[in-house]
Design an enzyme around this catalytic site. Structure first.
Site, PDB file in Angstrom:
ATOM      1  N   ARG A  48     -19.726  15.581  29.547  1.00  0.00           N
ATOM      2  CA  ARG A  48     -20.025  15.711  28.376  1.00  0.00           C
ATOM      3  C   ARG A  48     -18.840  15.879  27.518  1.00  0.00           C
ATOM      4  NH1 ARG A  48     -21.778  20.343  27.160  1.00  0.00           N
ATOM      5  NH2 ARG A  48     -23.220  20.427  29.051  1.00  0.00           N
ATOM      6  N   TYR A 101     -27.194   3.622   3.874  1.00  0.00           N
ATOM      7  CA  TYR A 101     -28.086   3.226   5.307  1.00  0.00           C
ATOM      8  C   TYR A 101     -29.284   4.421   5.040  1.00  0.00           C
ATOM      9  CZ  TYR A 101     -29.439   3.059  10.052  1.00  0.00           C
ATOM     10  OH  TYR A 101     -30.026   2.715  11.085  1.00  0.00           O
ATOM     11  N   ASP A 173     -18.297   5.339   5.368  1.00  0.00           N
ATOM     12  CA  ASP A 173     -18.750   4.687   6.390  1.00  0.00           C
ATOM     13  C   ASP A 173     -18.426   3.387   6.342  1.00  0.00           C
ATOM     14  OD1 ASP A 173     -20.611   3.242   7.957  1.00  0.00           O
ATOM     15  OD2 ASP A 173     -22.294   4.456   7.477  1.00  0.00           O
ATOM     16  N   LYS A 198     -22.786  -1.894  15.600  1.00  0.00           N
ATOM     17  CA  LYS A 198     -22.757  -3.169  14.588  1.00  0.00           C
ATOM     18  C   LYS A 198     -21.699  -4.021  15.119  1.00  0.00           C
ATOM     19  CE  LYS A 198     -26.398  -0.825  12.992  1.00  0.00           C
ATOM     20  NZ  LYS A 198     -26.287  -0.173  12.017  1.00  0.00           N
TER      21      LYS A 198
HETATM   22  C1  LIG Z   1     -26.522   1.154  11.560  1.00  0.00           C
HETATM   23  C2  LIG Z   1     -25.916   2.138  10.744  1.00  0.00           C
HETATM   24  C3  LIG Z   1     -25.898   3.482  10.679  1.00  0.00           C
HETATM   25  C4  LIG Z   1     -26.496   4.128  11.738  1.00  0.00           C
HETATM   26  O1  LIG Z   1     -25.951   3.928  13.100  1.00  0.00           O
HETATM   27  P1  LIG Z   1     -26.913   3.971  14.473  1.00  0.00           P
HETATM   28  O2  LIG Z   1     -25.871   3.386  15.376  1.00  0.00           O
HETATM   29  O3  LIG Z   1     -28.076   3.090  14.382  1.00  0.00           O
HETATM   30  O4  LIG Z   1     -27.391   5.351  14.751  1.00  0.00           O
HETATM   31  C5  LIG Z   1     -25.028   4.370   9.769  1.00  0.00           C
HETATM   32  N1  LIG Z   1     -24.393   3.465   9.003  1.00  0.00           N
HETATM   33  C6  LIG Z   1     -24.456   2.101   8.676  1.00  0.00           C
HETATM   34  C7  LIG Z   1     -23.939   1.464   7.517  1.00  0.00           C
HETATM   35  C8  LIG Z   1     -25.296   1.198   9.420  1.00  0.00           C
HETATM   36  O5  LIG Z   1     -25.450   0.075   9.302  1.00  0.00           O
END
Ligand SMILES: *Cc1c(COP(=O)(O)O)cnc(C)c1O
Length: 381
Positions: A48, A101, A173, A198
């Site tokens: 961890r 998001y 982000d 993603k």
């Molecule tokens: C999918 C997404 C998240 C969250 O991520 P997870 O891996 O699904 O927890 C945050 N910000 C954006 C822009 C996203 O597309």
């Protein structure tokens, strides 16, 4: 070292102390033996706290985002919550852009509020509005650029200057742009967030998240809290994400080429009311995108000219675009934010943002673009 060379070589070299592996093995061991009670072997104690496979991914991500440190998490939202719990306390406030998001908004609204940490959404995102909204409790400005699902683009450098002046952290982000097309730290942002689920992993088969930053004290604090809270990326997901990351440049080039062609195609169709793609001169933030990004990415949103029944019929006729949430994989996907990713937004908020039943968000994959356009053309007709 240039982008793809970093993606492939940082943190990985033939390990001649073992068998000469040319890639980082998946280290599954949950604990690491030591010879001396006081000295962990090569710094590793327990899975961890740190893990060699995860560590390699973190070295690559830091390097690709031009940051000093990276920390990877079991999901994008795990990265976001660990970060927010590390920098905010009772009474602090967050300032955020309106198009977000929906999971991020859920943390702000349903989790942090219970700890007396409030958030303010800026409805008309202008520099004057932001300045007017910064009170003494605001500790963070949180943005996405491009945003989800409306693909708005904000001037990161300009925002970073305001944040510096007001002594608040700018968090970006960068999931949609990826480090290949945009480096917020180079534009003076403080912290970059990714859902590696993603584009970074890119194959729709691993959930993960990352934080990249330059501030050493903050890095140690987040790292400490990650170990305390426990939301770490598994060795297998670290391996998958490393593997995906090696082809990020190739993939992003193709995502973008395909998205540009499809955006132009859609813009000329009478069945489509309006196309939102930062690479089109018709996009309201085209100039900012051109200035701060080296490419416009693979996400397109558009308004269908017709009722929801027409939208449904169109979606049902597509062969290569699956109707699914998420994005950034090699395969093309599309979704209706109103009913899917952004279903949880209050009705009046959807109305204000113009997230309507005829808005479609498309994640353009890396298939042959002629096949994709032919598929869309058939469905439209
Ligand atoms: C999918 C997404 C998240 C969250 O991520 P997870 O891996 O699904 O927890 C945050 N910000 C954006 C822009 C996203 O597309």
């Amino acid at each position: 070292m240039k982008f793809s060379t970093k993606a492939i070589h940082i943190g990985e070299y033939p390990d001649f102390s073992q068998y000469g592996d040319v890639i980082k093995p998946i280290h599954l061991s949950t604990t690491f033996a030591r010879r001396d009670p006081q000295i962990p072997t090569k710094g590793y104690e327990y899975i961890r706290t740190d893990n060699p496979t995860r560590h390699t991914l973190e070295e690559k991500l830091a390097s690709l985002e031009n940051g000093k440190f990276a920390i990877t998490f079991s999901s994008g939202l795990a990265a976001e919550s660990t970060l927010l719990l590390s920098i905010l306390k009772n009474g602090d406030e967050i300032l955020a852009s309106d198009d977000l998001y929906s999971g991020t908004r859920r943390i702000f609204n349903d989790v942090l509020m219970n700890f007396n940490i409030h958030y303010n959404i800026i409805n008309h995102f202008s520099i004057t509005n932001i300045k007017n909204n910064i009170n003494k409790n605001i500790k963070v400005l949180w943005i996405e650029s491009p945003t989800n699902p409306l693909l708005k683009v904000y001037d990161i450098k300009e925002l970073a200057e305001i944040c510096e002046e007001k002594d608040i952290l700018l968090i970006v982000d960068n999931t949609f742009a990826t480090p290949y097309f945009q480096n917020p730290l180079k534009l003076s942002a403080d912290i970059v967030i990714h859902s590696t689920t993603k584009y970074i992993n890119g194959h729709s088969d691993s959930l993960g998240g990352a934080i990249i930053l330059n501030d050493e004290d903050l890095y140690h604090k987040i790292k400490f809290n990650q170990n305390a809270i426990g939301a770490v990326l598994s060795p297998f997901d670290s391996f998958l994400t490393i593997r995906g990351l090696k082809t990020l440049e190739l993939r992003m080039k193709q995502h973008e080429r395909n998205a540009m062609e499809i955006a132009k195609y859609l813009e000329n169709r009478k069945e489509i009311l309006k196309v939102l793609y930062p690479g089109l001169p018709s996009h309201p933030n085209y100039d900012i995108a051109k200035k701060q990004m080296s490419g416009y990415g693979g996400m397109i949103s558009f308004y269908f000219n017709g009722k929801y029944d027409n939208v449904k019929l169109f979606l049902s006729k597509l062969k290569y675009f699956s109707l699914a949430e998420s994005l950034g994989g090699v395969e093309s996907l599309l979704e209706v934010p109103y009913f899917m990713t952004h279903a949880g937004l209050p009705e009046e908020e959807k109305k204000r943002l113009n997230i309507s039943e005829n808005l479609i968000r498309m994640s353009v994959g890396i298939e042959n673009v002629e096949d994709l356009i032919e598929d869309i053309e058939k469905a439209l007709s």
